[in-house]
Design a protein around this motif. Structure first.
Motif, short mmCIF file in Angstrom:
data_model
loop_
_atom_site.label_atom_id
_atom_site.label_comp_id
_atom_site.label_asym_id
_atom_site.label_seq_id
_atom_site.Cartn_x
_atom_site.Cartn_y
_atom_site.Cartn_z
N SER A 122 -4.22 73.99 74.20
CA SER A 122 -5.55 73.72 74.72
C SER A 122 -5.75 74.52 75.99
O SER A 122 -4.79 74.82 76.71
CB SER A 122 -5.71 72.23 75.02
N GLY A 123 -6.99 74.90 76.28
CA GLY A 123 -7.26 75.68 77.48
C GLY A 123 -6.81 74.98 78.74
O GLY A 123 -6.41 75.62 79.72
N GLU A 124 -6.83 73.63 78.75
CA GLU A 124 -6.49 72.90 79.95
C GLU A 124 -5.00 72.99 80.29
O GLU A 124 -4.59 72.61 81.38
CB GLU A 124 -6.90 71.43 79.82
N GLU A 125 -4.17 73.47 79.37
CA GLU A 125 -2.75 73.57 79.68
C GLU A 125 -2.48 74.69 80.68
O GLU A 125 -1.44 74.73 81.31
CB GLU A 125 -1.93 73.77 78.42
N PHE A 126 -3.44 75.63 80.82
CA PHE A 126 -3.34 76.68 81.81
C PHE A 126 -4.41 76.46 82.87
O PHE A 126 -5.58 76.28 82.54
CB PHE A 126 -3.52 78.06 81.17
N GLN A 127 -4.00 76.49 84.13
CA GLN A 127 -4.94 76.23 85.21
C GLN A 127 -4.78 77.28 86.31
O GLN A 127 -3.69 77.81 86.53
CB GLN A 127 -4.70 74.84 85.81
N MET A 128 -5.90 77.60 86.96
CA MET A 128 -5.87 78.47 88.13
C MET A 128 -5.91 77.59 89.37
O MET A 128 -6.75 76.70 89.48
CB MET A 128 -7.06 79.43 88.11
N LYS A 129 -5.01 77.84 90.30
CA LYS A 129 -4.95 77.08 91.55
C LYS A 129 -5.38 77.97 92.71
O LYS A 129 -4.81 79.04 92.94
CB LYS A 129 -3.54 76.55 91.80
N PHE A 130 -6.43 77.54 93.42
CA PHE A 130 -6.94 78.27 94.58
C PHE A 130 -6.59 77.50 95.84
O PHE A 130 -6.97 76.34 95.98
CB PHE A 130 -8.45 78.45 94.48
N SER A 131 -5.90 78.16 96.77
CA SER A 131 -5.50 77.53 98.02
C SER A 131 -5.97 78.36 99.20
O SER A 131 -6.11 79.59 99.10
CB SER A 131 -3.97 77.39 98.08
#
Length: 230
Positions: free
Chosen positions: A203-212
């Motif tokens: 599922s697309g949700e298994e990959f996430q972009m994290k912005f800090s």
């Protein structure tokens, strides 16, 4: 005169002759670029009409130097830009997506490569690559960093929302719904293995972009699947 007459239709839908900015939203999904012996870069295939004397030239795969060559060859980005040059009114659009105009003042933004519609010749573009296999699997591996001073135009499916990133509140997004972010941010890609296990399938949700850090992220209410030009 009937409101359904051809004359009424033309009056309702014709362009506004009073609007002559360099980059102008003629309609929410239609960008007008007013060229006066100038050149501009546009997404290949986005031209829907023009008035005047405008020439079109496809971007060469080697433009931008050898550093961008391999990334363009892999991603297909080398075939997606077209140079329009001359004098006249150019109209461009992309599959009915909404158009947003931004003016950069010695600033930079990162945009998903598929969502770059146009930019002034004064803007420098550089393809950036997220160094993670997760990015390749989710379709969000290649982005374009636009820097300098001038107009750019990006596209979104529907009305987007901007999320603010602060040191104490990082933002997580779906790569396929992420359109753009401030140029000072460098997102990390993370894999949510537990979510994949829970769903029992990819599922697309298994990959996430994290912005800090400090900045902003623009997301759209749509998960876009990106294709690679052959």
């Amino acid at each position: 005169m009937s409101k359904y007459s051809i004359e009424s239709f033309v009056n309702e839908t014709k362009e506004n002759p009073l609007e002559r900015d360099y980059f102008e939203l003629e309609k929410p999904q239609l960008l007008e670029i007013n060229l006066n012996n100038q050149s501009v870069w546009t997404k290949r295939g986005s031209m829907v009409g023009y008035v005047g004397k405008i020439n079109f030239e496809r971007q060469g795969i080697m433009s931008g130097g050898i550093g961008n060559f391999l990334k363009k060859a892999i991603s297909g980005e080398g075939s997606k830009l077209m140079k329009a040059e001359g004098t006249g009114r150019l109209y461009i659009a992309d599959a009915g997506k909404r158009v947003r105009i931004l003016y950069l003042n010695n600033e930079s933004v990162c945009v998903n490569g598929n969502d770059v519609l146009a930019h002034e010749n004064s803007i420098k573009s550089n393809i950036t690559m997220l160094k993670s296999i997760a990015g390749a699997l989710s379709g969000g591996l290649f982005q374009v960093k636009l820097s300098g001073t001038g107009h750019i135009a990006i596209t979104t499916h529907g009305d987007p929302i901007t999320l603010l990133v602060t040191p104490d509140a990082p933002v997580f997004t779906d790569p396929n719904a992420t359109v753009a972010w401030s140029g000072n941010l460098s997102p990390d890609l993370k894999t949510n293995v537990s979510f994949k296990s829970l769903m029992g399938r990819g599922s697309g949700e298994e990959f996430q972009m994290k912005f800090s850090g400090n900045g902003w992220v623009l997301i759209q209410p749509y998960e876009e699947v990106y294709s690679v030009d052959k």
